[in-house]
Motif scaffolding. Structure first.
Motif, short mmCIF file in Angstrom:
data_model
loop_
_atom_site.label_atom_id
_atom_site.label_comp_id
_atom_site.label_asym_id
_atom_site.label_seq_id
_atom_site.Cartn_x
_atom_site.Cartn_y
_atom_site.Cartn_z
N GLY A 261 1.22 -1.40 0.42
CA GLY A 261 0.25 0.14 0.31
C GLY A 261 0.64 0.66 0.07
N ASP A 262 2.11 1.27 0.53
CA ASP A 262 2.94 2.13 0.28
C ASP A 262 4.01 2.54 0.30
N VAL A 263 5.25 2.80 0.92
CA VAL A 263 6.79 2.17 0.22
C VAL A 263 6.77 1.91 1.55
N MET A 374 2.69 7.86 7.89
CA MET A 374 2.56 7.19 6.85
C MET A 374 2.42 5.39 7.37
N ALA A 375 2.78 5.16 8.30
CA ALA A 375 2.54 3.01 8.72
C ALA A 375 1.13 3.33 8.48
N VAL A 376 0.53 2.46 7.80
CA VAL A 376 -0.93 1.69 7.67
C VAL A 376 -0.31 0.36 7.49
N LEU A 377 -1.65 -0.23 8.39
CA LEU A 377 -1.34 -1.78 8.79
C LEU A 377 -2.48 -2.85 8.18
N ALA A 378 -2.65 -3.96 7.22
CA ALA A 378 -3.62 -3.98 7.06
C ALA A 378 -3.97 -5.59 7.80
N GLU A 383 -2.04 -9.00 12.72
CA GLU A 383 -2.06 -10.57 13.11
C GLU A 383 -0.89 -10.98 13.28
N ALA A 384 -0.65 -10.78 12.47
CA ALA A 384 0.85 -11.76 12.46
C ALA A 384 1.66 -11.37 12.71
N ARG A 385 1.78 -10.05 13.16
CA ARG A 385 2.84 -9.09 14.10
C ARG A 385 2.99 -9.33 15.32
N THR A 386 1.71 -9.82 15.85
CA THR A 386 1.29 -9.09 17.05
C THR A 386 1.46 -10.87 17.65
#
Length: 455
Positions: A261-263, A374-378, A383-386
């Motif tokens: 979605g973004d860099v 600028m940080a947008v988490l899907a 879920e994966a990162r937590t």
């Protein structure tokens, strides 16, 4: 034919040393600034375009876009002037260690070194995007290296000759860019350019840096809009980790909606590939400045709940009175979610701040951390990162709160840990609640009270 452009021995106060690059529109020269005892790069418009008002304006527009950038990873414009014959010039940062194109001319870089460089370029692009600028020409020759004071190389992104404001992206129809690094939407079609266009350019650059080849052998303009997905880098060179293959292919997805979605998302995945592998809970209190314990302020809002904030009133929430034993409010590091490292507003309020990360200690508490703009988490990435090693997922109905993007609860030892991702006022917030029992009501009350103030 393009004639060699005449340049005097001096440009303004600068003594010209040698030509170091250039193309159809301009030449770049190394020069000395005796007044400040430094070396600079001077970009001078080619004489062939002196009478072209459009090219003249584009040349000056590059200076304005570079001045707009607030990043040490982007080449800076130090001065602007005009030669006696009317040609404009820009005085810029000089990359004394050459370009990325120079380094890969003899062959690809080891994948880890290539990813480190790509992360720096990505952070430069993220800064440009935050300042409202699209690059549109991300390629190795536009990546410079400059020696730092510590002896290490600094990576700089330059050449915004094709850069444009994001606000103008929907109106851009001209085919521009370097074909081997151009996204399909840059070559025409019904999809507008966007920050995902630069994501593609960074993916193409990383592909070549790893493999020594371009993603596609055919780089004819007429074929770019219909490109299929390229082959993965791991088929070209050995020892490329699967995660890097996946990240590069996602960045190079022909359809912009299939890319990151973004860099910042792309950079986060690349940083995880560089991080040492270790098992840990993603509980951020370890990254908080614990000097702030008990230094924050909280006050009673009613008999059962206590209002707390991070000391700057950027993020606030309410917790049960029994949880409000200690407060750490000096901020947190988004690197814990795989995002770019830094310090952003955040707090921990708990019966014991020191015990908050320990699954063997059931004492209750809450963490709330504001993600960078600028940080947008899907939801699936959150879920994966937590995820927490050794914890067991608990099926539960999601809390009914405004702005909820994702939520999950796990049993970890004798504690229950619930994580939620909220989106408030266009910015995301990570909230983590730890309790001795799975109390969904308390979790919902805490989430429903989270607010963002001054940022």
């Amino acid at each position: 034919m393009i004639r060699a452009m005449p340049v005097p021995g001096r440009i303004g106060r600068f003594e010209v040393v040698e030509r170091i690059g250039g193309g159809a529109f301009a030449s770049v020269w190394r020069a000395r600034d005796d007044a400040l005892d430094s070396t600079v790069a001077i970009k001078v418009l080619s004489s062939e375009w002196l009478d072209s008002a459009d090219v003249h304006e584009r040349f000056l527009a590059e200076a304005r876009l570079l001045r707009r950038a607030e990043s040490d990873r982007v080449v800076r414009v130090h001065d602007i002037g005009e030669l006696p014959d009317g040609r404009p010039y820009l005085v810029m940062t000089y990359g004394d260690r050459g370009t990325l194109e120079d380094r890969i001319a003899a062959g690809p870089l080891p994948w880890r070194e290539a990813v480190e460089v790509a992360v720096e370029i990505g952070l430069a692009l993220r800064s440009l995007h935050a300042d409202g600028v699209l690059h549109r020409d991300v390629k190795p020759s536009n990546v410079l290296f400059r020696s730092g004071s510590d002896g290490r190389d600094r990576v700089l992104l330059g050449d915004l000759g094709l850069g444009k404001l994001l606000s103008e992206a929907s109106t851009l129809t001209m085919v521009v860019g370097t074909p081997a690094y151009m996204a399909p939407e840059q070559a025409g079609g019904d999809k507008p350019i966007s920050v995902r266009t630069d994501v593609y350019g960074l993916g193409a650059l990383l592909y070549r840096t790893i493999t020594g080849r371009h993603p596609y052998e055919n780089n004819a303009i007429v074929d770019i809009a219909d490109r299929p997905e390229p082959s993965r880098p791991g088929l070209v060179v050995r020892d490329v980790p699967p995660g890097l293959d996946a990240a590069v292919l996602r960045a190079l997805a022909p359809n912009p909606s299939d890319r990151y979605g973004d860099v910042g998302e792309f950079v986060a995945d690349l940083q995880r590939l560089l991080a040492p592998k270790r098992r840990r809970w993603p509980i951020p209190v370890a990254l908080l400045a614990l000097a702030g314990v008990a230094a924050g302020a909280w006050y009673l809002t009613r008999s059962e709940l206590v209002e707390v904030d991070d000391g700057t009133k950027t993020v606030s929430l309410r917790v049960p009175r029994a949880w409000a034993g200690e407060l750490a409010g000096a901020g947190w590091d988004p690197a814990l979610l795989g995002l770019a490292p830094g310090r952003w507003p955040g707090l921990v309020i708990a019966e014991s701040v020191a015990a908050f990360p320990a699954p063997a200690d059931p004492r209750a508490g809450v963490f709330a951390g504001v993600l960078p703009p600028m940080a947008v988490l899907a939801p699936k990435d959150f879920e994966a990162r937590t995820a927490k090693p050794g914890c067991v997922a608990i099926a539960a109905r999601p809390p009914e709160v405004v702005g909820l993007r994702a939520a999950h609860t796990r049993r970890c030892g004798v504690a229950f840990v619930a994580d939620a991702l909220l989106e408030l006022s266009g910015q995301q917030v990570w909230v983590q609640v730890k309790q001795s029992a799975d109390n969904a009501t308390a979790f919902q009350e805490v989430l429903g009270s989270v607010g963002l103030g001054r940022r």
